[in-house]
Design a protein around this motif. Sequence first.
Motif, PDB file in Angstrom:
ATOM      1  N   PRO A 158       6.956 -47.870 -11.184  1.00  0.00           N
ATOM      2  CA  PRO A 158       8.195 -46.897 -11.716  1.00  0.00           C
ATOM      3  C   PRO A 158       8.155 -47.245 -13.058  1.00  0.00           C
ATOM      4  O   PRO A 158       8.215 -48.110 -13.531  1.00  0.00           O
ATOM      5  N   LEU A 159       8.380 -46.105 -13.738  1.00  0.00           N
ATOM      6  CA  LEU A 159       8.469 -46.262 -15.469  1.00  0.00           C
ATOM      7  C   LEU A 159       9.999 -47.197 -15.649  1.00  0.00           C
ATOM      8  O   LEU A 159      10.228 -47.622 -16.701  1.00  0.00           O
TER       9      LEU A 159
ATOM     10  N   ARG B  43       6.323 -49.570 -22.471  1.00  0.00           N
ATOM     11  CA  ARG B  43       6.448 -48.243 -22.651  1.00  0.00           C
ATOM     12  C   ARG B  43       5.552 -47.551 -23.863  1.00  0.00           C
ATOM     13  O   ARG B  43       4.819 -46.437 -23.589  1.00  0.00           O
ATOM     14  N   GLU B  44       5.504 -48.105 -24.869  1.00  0.00           N
ATOM     15  CA  GLU B  44       4.623 -47.786 -25.982  1.00  0.00           C
ATOM     16  C   GLU B  44       3.438 -47.913 -25.465  1.00  0.00           C
ATOM     17  O   GLU B  44       2.425 -46.980 -25.902  1.00  0.00           O
ATOM     18  N   VAL B  45       3.030 -48.816 -24.689  1.00  0.00           N
ATOM     19  CA  VAL B  45       1.437 -48.813 -24.402  1.00  0.00           C
ATOM     20  C   VAL B  45       1.201 -47.718 -23.239  1.00  0.00           C
ATOM     21  O   VAL B  45       0.014 -47.297 -23.659  1.00  0.00           O
ATOM     22  N   VAL B  46       2.080 -47.696 -22.353  1.00  0.00           N
ATOM     23  CA  VAL B  46       1.832 -46.606 -21.484  1.00  0.00           C
ATOM     24  C   VAL B  46       1.881 -45.257 -22.071  1.00  0.00           C
ATOM     25  O   VAL B  46       0.777 -44.504 -21.915  1.00  0.00           O
TER      26      VAL B  46
ATOM     27  N   GLU C 262       6.870 -37.485 -12.321  1.00  0.00           N
ATOM     28  CA  GLU C 262       8.170 -38.135 -11.980  1.00  0.00           C
ATOM     29  C   GLU C 262       8.645 -39.473 -11.746  1.00  0.00           C
ATOM     30  O   GLU C 262       9.031 -39.841 -10.806  1.00  0.00           O
ATOM     31  N   GLY C 263       8.704 -39.976 -12.833  1.00  0.00           N
ATOM     32  CA  GLY C 263       9.356 -41.509 -13.016  1.00  0.00           C
ATOM     33  C   GLY C 263       8.317 -42.521 -12.687  1.00  0.00           C
ATOM     34  O   GLY C 263       8.735 -43.770 -12.736  1.00  0.00           O
ATOM     35  N   ASP C 264       6.969 -42.120 -12.351  1.00  0.00           N
ATOM     36  CA  ASP C 264       6.026 -43.259 -12.429  1.00  0.00           C
ATOM     37  C   ASP C 264       4.979 -43.013 -13.190  1.00  0.00           C
ATOM     38  O   ASP C 264       4.718 -42.065 -13.833  1.00  0.00           O
TER      39      ASP C 264
END
Length: 181
Positions: free
Chosen positions: A80-81, A89-92, A105-107
Motif C-alpha cells: 500500500p502506498l 515514495r520518492e524512490v518509488v 489504485e493505492g498500491d
Amino acid sequence: WAINAYSLAFAALLFTWAAGTGSRMTLADYLSVGGVGSAIEQLADGVLASLTPGQQQLTEQLFLRLVSIEADFIACSTLPLASLDAATREVVDAFANARLLTLTEGDVRISHEALLRHWPRLSEWIEDGREKLFVLQQLKRAAQLWLDDGRDPESLLPAGRLPLFQAPVDQGLASGPVPTT
C-alpha cells in the motif's frame, strides 16, 4: 503484465539502438547489449545510481517489502502506498518513472517478474535477506490469522516468540502496522 513487458522490450530496443553502428538495429546489436535481461539490469542500476545514498538504502528496504518467499519460490507482492513515508515514495516514483515499478489504485508492485531474474543487485538483496523475509512472511500470516479471528487474543503469537520477529520489523521490512500485543 503485458503492458509492462512491452516497456521492458522497449528499454531493450533503446539500449540496442544506442549501441548500434548504423541507421538500423540488427540482431548483432541486440545480442551485443545482452537483450532484455541486460537492459533491465542497466535500467535498474541507472535509476539506483541516480539516487542519493540515503535513497539507495531505502531502495533495498522497499524492494524487499515488494517480494515474498514461498518455500523456494520468490513472488512479487503489492504494498500500500499509504504505508510509505515521503522519502520512500520518492524512490518509488523514480523506479515507476523507469517503468520498473507500477502504481495502481493505492498500491505499488514490481512491474514484471523479469526484474527478479535480471537485476543481480535485487537478487543479492533477496538472498542476503532471505531468512528475514521468511520470518516476515510468518509474521504476516500470524497477523492475518489474528485479524481473521476478529482480533481474538487467543490468536496472538505467544510473547516468547515475538523476539524472533523483531529484526525484520526493526529494519523497516514490515509493511503497515504489525500487531505485537
